[in-house]
Design a protein around this motif. Structure first.
Motif, PDB file in Angstrom:
ATOM      1  N   ALA A 186       4.698  14.120  -7.076  1.00 44.71           N
ATOM      2  CA  ALA A 186       5.493  14.484  -8.255  1.00 44.71           C
ATOM      3  C   ALA A 186       6.769  15.218  -7.857  1.00 44.71           C
ATOM      4  N   PHE A 187       6.754  15.862  -6.691  1.00 43.18           N
ATOM      5  CA  PHE A 187       7.887  16.696  -6.291  1.00 43.18           C
ATOM      6  C   PHE A 187       8.567  16.219  -5.013  1.00 43.18           C
ATOM      7  N   MET A 188       8.078  15.134  -4.448  1.00 44.56           N
ATOM      8  CA  MET A 188       8.745  14.511  -3.326  1.00 44.56           C
ATOM      9  C   MET A 188       8.539  13.006  -3.480  1.00 44.56           C
ATOM     10  N   ASN A 189       9.336  12.221  -2.816  1.00 43.22           N
ATOM     11  CA  ASN A 189       9.208  10.779  -2.924  1.00 43.22           C
ATOM     12  C   ASN A 189       7.777  10.349  -2.641  1.00 43.22           C
ATOM     13  N   ASN A 190       7.195   9.486  -3.488  1.00 40.57           N
ATOM     14  CA  ASN A 190       5.778   9.174  -3.325  1.00 40.57           C
ATOM     15  C   ASN A 190       5.484   8.370  -2.060  1.00 40.57           C
ATOM     16  N   VAL A 191       6.475   7.649  -1.546  1.00 44.07           N
ATOM     17  CA  VAL A 191       6.290   6.982  -0.249  1.00 44.07           C
ATOM     18  C   VAL A 191       6.175   8.029   0.862  1.00 44.07           C
ATOM     19  N   ALA A 192       7.029   9.050   0.801  1.00 43.76           N
ATOM     20  CA  ALA A 192       6.968  10.125   1.795  1.00 43.76           C
ATOM     21  C   ALA A 192       5.656  10.887   1.694  1.00 43.76           C
ATOM     22  N   ALA A 193       5.158  11.085   0.472  1.00 49.20           N
ATOM     23  CA  ALA A 193       3.890  11.801   0.281  1.00 49.20           C
ATOM     24  C   ALA A 193       2.743  11.038   0.932  1.00 49.20           C
ATOM     25  N   LEU A 194       2.700   9.716   0.756  1.00 49.01           N
ATOM     26  CA  LEU A 194       1.642   8.926   1.378  1.00 49.01           C
ATOM     27  C   LEU A 194       1.792   8.911   2.895  1.00 49.01           C
ATOM     28  N   ALA A 195       3.018   8.731   3.385  1.00 49.67           N
ATOM     29  CA  ALA A 195       3.237   8.710   4.830  1.00 49.67           C
ATOM     30  C   ALA A 195       2.777  10.009   5.472  1.00 49.67           C
ATOM     31  N   LEU A 196       2.885  11.093   4.732  1.00 47.40           N
ATOM     32  CA  LEU A 196       2.471  12.391   5.230  1.00 47.40           C
ATOM     33  C   LEU A 196       0.952  12.549   5.217  1.00 47.40           C
ATOM     34  N   LEU A 197       0.306  12.093   4.140  1.00 48.04           N
ATOM     35  CA  LEU A 197      -1.123  12.324   3.972  1.00 48.04           C
ATOM     36  C   LEU A 197      -1.990  11.264   4.641  1.00 48.04           C
ATOM     37  N   MET A 198      -1.427  10.083   4.927  1.00 47.35           N
ATOM     38  CA  MET A 198      -2.223   9.010   5.515  1.00 47.35           C
ATOM     39  C   MET A 198      -2.842   9.411   6.860  1.00 47.35           C
ATOM     40  N   PRO A 199      -2.087  10.019   7.802  1.00 39.09           N
ATOM     41  CA  PRO A 199      -2.732  10.448   9.055  1.00 39.09           C
ATOM     42  C   PRO A 199      -3.828  11.488   8.820  1.00 39.09           C
ATOM     43  N   VAL A 200      -3.636  12.375   7.835  1.00 35.70           N
ATOM     44  CA  VAL A 200      -4.662  13.368   7.509  1.00 35.70           C
ATOM     45  C   VAL A 200      -5.925  12.660   7.037  1.00 35.70           C
ATOM     46  N   ASP A 201      -5.764  11.669   6.170  1.00 32.52           N
ATOM     47  CA  ASP A 201      -6.911  10.942   5.634  1.00 32.52           C
ATOM     48  C   ASP A 201      -7.618  10.159   6.735  1.00 32.52           C
ATOM     49  N   ILE A 202      -6.847   9.550   7.634  1.00 39.33           N
ATOM     50  CA  ILE A 202      -7.442   8.774   8.725  1.00 39.33           C
ATOM     51  C   ILE A 202      -8.217   9.687   9.676  1.00 39.33           C
ATOM     52  N   GLN A 203      -7.642  10.840  10.008  1.00 43.01           N
ATOM     53  CA  GLN A 203      -8.332  11.787  10.885  1.00 43.01           C
ATOM     54  C   GLN A 203      -9.611  12.296  10.225  1.00 43.01           C
ATOM     55  N   THR A 204      -9.553  12.577   8.930  1.00 44.31           N
ATOM     56  CA  THR A 204     -10.735  13.051   8.213  1.00 44.31           C
ATOM     57  C   THR A 204     -11.819  11.981   8.215  1.00 44.31           C
ATOM     58  N   ALA A 205     -11.425  10.719   8.011  1.00 44.41           N
ATOM     59  CA  ALA A 205     -12.387   9.620   8.033  1.00 44.41           C
ATOM     60  C   ALA A 205     -13.029   9.493   9.415  1.00 44.41           C
TER      61      ALA A 205
END
Length: 593
Positions: free
Chosen positions: A106-125
């Motif tokens: 909501a406060f940053m470009n949603n593509v940038a938000a996913l690019a940021l959180l995707m490695p976190v999600d992959i590491q958590t998985a």
């Protein structure tokens, strides 16, 4: 139909056909259509390049730079490291990650938000022992939904606000989208978190995916404990939990330049101690930021920062002919000759008895280096090493996290109350980030997604020409005639379904540029307020959930999640139905006809 209308419709049909074909990149297709339109004469020569100076184009570029600054400052690490826990059950993890992704986008470009959180999600998985495909699609959908809540969350909202300004004399403000967008996003997130993820095909479920992190073996690295660190006085074993949460393994301790025997788990940590770690570059940087640790070569790091140079991390492979082969970083003068710091070494046996800087390097080793921004190629060439593929490794400026958040919050507040024009407010944040070193000057333009800028700059004049020729009026009249005699909610529903269908197969920015003027013309034909029609287009253009090509976020997760083209609609189709069913009543309540 006039000749100009026929030519413009032909250009748009050609653009859409080439985008669907996918052989040529979307920005080149749009730019080619713009130039052809200018040559033919349907786009006035004084407006051919007006799209590149359009507020919507500038805002998209500035938002991407601001997003990068928030990442570099550690603002996002501050959120993720306190909220993400790999021990949670899958449903709870998806709910938490979806909420984080929704709020961030909501406060940053949603593509940038996913690019940021995707490695976190992959590491958590990976730590939880499950396939990343089980949670990546819900995360992508959540970031798409969250972007609808504000003006800067997604490009369609920016475009529609600009079109409203040109057509009606006033743009939508920062949070005008929230009553409809945020509430619709909330309902969508609830569906994704509790039901949607269960609809991902059981046979696939990303199980065939190769975890993109598994190719990046951990480095053996060192971090120094500064005087002011909060872990001073704690036993080494007391920070094991922090290390585990950041996917870092503590191997040992160096004190007074000597490696202590064993893991030293019961030893109390003192200022100046060096922790020997095993981690990926991303995990190493997050662990360093979370505990306020420093790089092992503190003096060189501080000198680089004092010189005003931006810092970058690079990975290089040592060959038989490399300058450093068989030697140590100290012996070749890596620090004083090239102003570079050796952060870590990746080696198959991973056994080091001395400090990293004093460890002889072997051919085949992979080195993780901290170098001045802009000197990456020069340092690699001087070493005689081979560069690994660029992974966008960044150095978190955790000491400036609240400064970055403060500047961004002030800009959003000023723009929201109409005190400062939004592009000017975002431009001021970019300047502030550069002056304070949060985003190095040499990297500013690296964060702008130029193909999107070219796409916007090309499509905006084409859309304006179509509207000026009366083309959008023809489309609007056609839709109105189809819905003749139907209630207003049915007209809005048809507009949403048509727009959403286009967005599923085309770029959402191109869809918004075409559909927003149609919505205004439909409102004029029905003698109704145009705002509900624009809101319907804003929601529909953003919500592309049926295919991996409708939204860039869906494309980003295709490979890492191990998905097939036909996997998206299973969760996406009911989600699009829920979005339409939720947003239509909300639009009629908050933006009455």
């Amino acid at each position: 139909m006039t000749l100009d209308q026929i030519i413009l419709f032909g250009l748009f049909v050609g653009v859409f056909a080439l985008l669907l074909w996918g052989k040529f990149r979307y920005d080149m297709v749009a730019f080619g259509a713009l130039i052809l339109g200018a040559i033919i004469g349907v786009v006035p020569k004084d407006e051919v390049f007006s799209g590149f100076g359009h507020p919507a184009t500038l805002i998209v570029a500035l938002v991407l730079i601001v997003s990068a600054g928030l990442v570099r400052s550690g603002a996002v690490f501050l959120i993720t490291r306190t909220l993400v826990d790999s021990s949670r059950k899958l449903g709870a993890h998806i709910a938490v990650m979806g909420a984080i992704g929704g709020v961030l986008s909501a406060f940053m470009n949603n593509v940038a938000a996913l690019a940021l959180l995707m490695p976190v999600d992959i590491q958590t998985a990976r730590k939880a022992g499950r396939a990343p495909g089980l949670s990546l699609m819900p995360l992508s959908f959540a970031t798409i939904l969250g972007g609808m809540a504000t003006l800067i969350g997604t490009p369609p909202n920016i475009i529609i606000a600009s079109i409203r300004d040109e057509s009606l004399g006033e743009p939508f403000r920062m949070f005008d989208f929230a009553p409809v967008g945020a509430l619709t996003a909330l309902v969508g997130l609830v569906f994704v978190a509790f039901i949607g993820w269960r609809l991902i095909p059981k046979a696939e479920q990303g199980g065939a995916a190769i975890d993109p992190m598994q190719d990046y073996s951990d480095y053996t690295a060192e971090l120094v404990v500064p005087d002011e660190a909060k872990i001073v006085g704690k036993r080494v074993e007391e920070i094991y939990e922090d290390a585990e949460s950041n996917d870092v393994v503590i191997l040992g301790l160096i004190r007074d330049g000597k490696r202590k025997y064993g893991t030293q788990r019961t030893t109390k940590i003192a200022a100046g101690d060096i922790l020997v770690l095993e981690a990926t570059p991303e995990a190493l940087d997050e662990f360093r930021a979370s505990l306020s640790l420093g790089f092992a070569d503190t003096k060189r790091e501080e000198r680089l920062r004092a010189d005003g140079a931006g810092l970058s991390k690079i990975e290089v492979v040592v060959t038989d002919d490399s300058r450093i082969n068989g030697k140590t970083a100290q012996a070749i003068g890596l620090n004083w000759r090239r102003h570079a710091v050796l952060l870590g070494i990746r080696r198959s046996e991973k056994k080091f008895r001395s400090k990293i800087a004093k460890t002889p390097v072997k051919a085949g080793d992979i080195l993780l280096l901290l170098v001045p921004s802009g000197q990456e190629a020069a340092v690699t060439e001087w070493l005689g090493a081979l560069p690994l593929a660029e992974r966008g490794l960044a150095v978190t400026q955790e000491r400036k996290v609240w400064l970055a958040i403060g500047m961004f919050a002030v800009a959003v507040a000023l723009a929201s109350f109409g005190l400062v024009y939004l592009p000017v407010a975002l431009g001021a944040v970019v300047i502030g980030f550069v002056l304070t070193g949060i985003v190095p000057l040499t990297e500013v333009y690296d964060h702008v997604e130029w193909p999107v800028v070219v796409l916007l700059g090309s499509m905006i004049p084409l859309g304006a020409a179509l509207e000026a020729s009366g083309g959008t009026q023809l489309i609007a009249n056609g839709l109105v005639s189809i819905t003749n005699g139907l209630p207003p909610w049915a007209v809005l529903t048809l507009l949403m379904v048509v727009t959403m269908s286009l967005s599923d197969v085309l770029n959402n920015t191109a869809t918004a540029i075409v559909a927003a003027p149609v919505g205004i013309q439909m409102a004029a034909a029905l003698d109704k307020n145009p705002d509900p029609f624009l809101m319907a287009v804003a929601v529909a253009a953003s919500c592309a959930f049926l295919t991996p090509i409708g939204h860039k976020n869906n494309t980003l997760i295709l490979g890492p999640g191990g998905y097939r083209f036909g996997d998206y609609w299973r969760m996406g189709l009911p989600l699009e139905g829920i979005v339409v069913a939720t947003s239509i009543p909300l639009i009629l309540i908050f933006w009455p006809m």
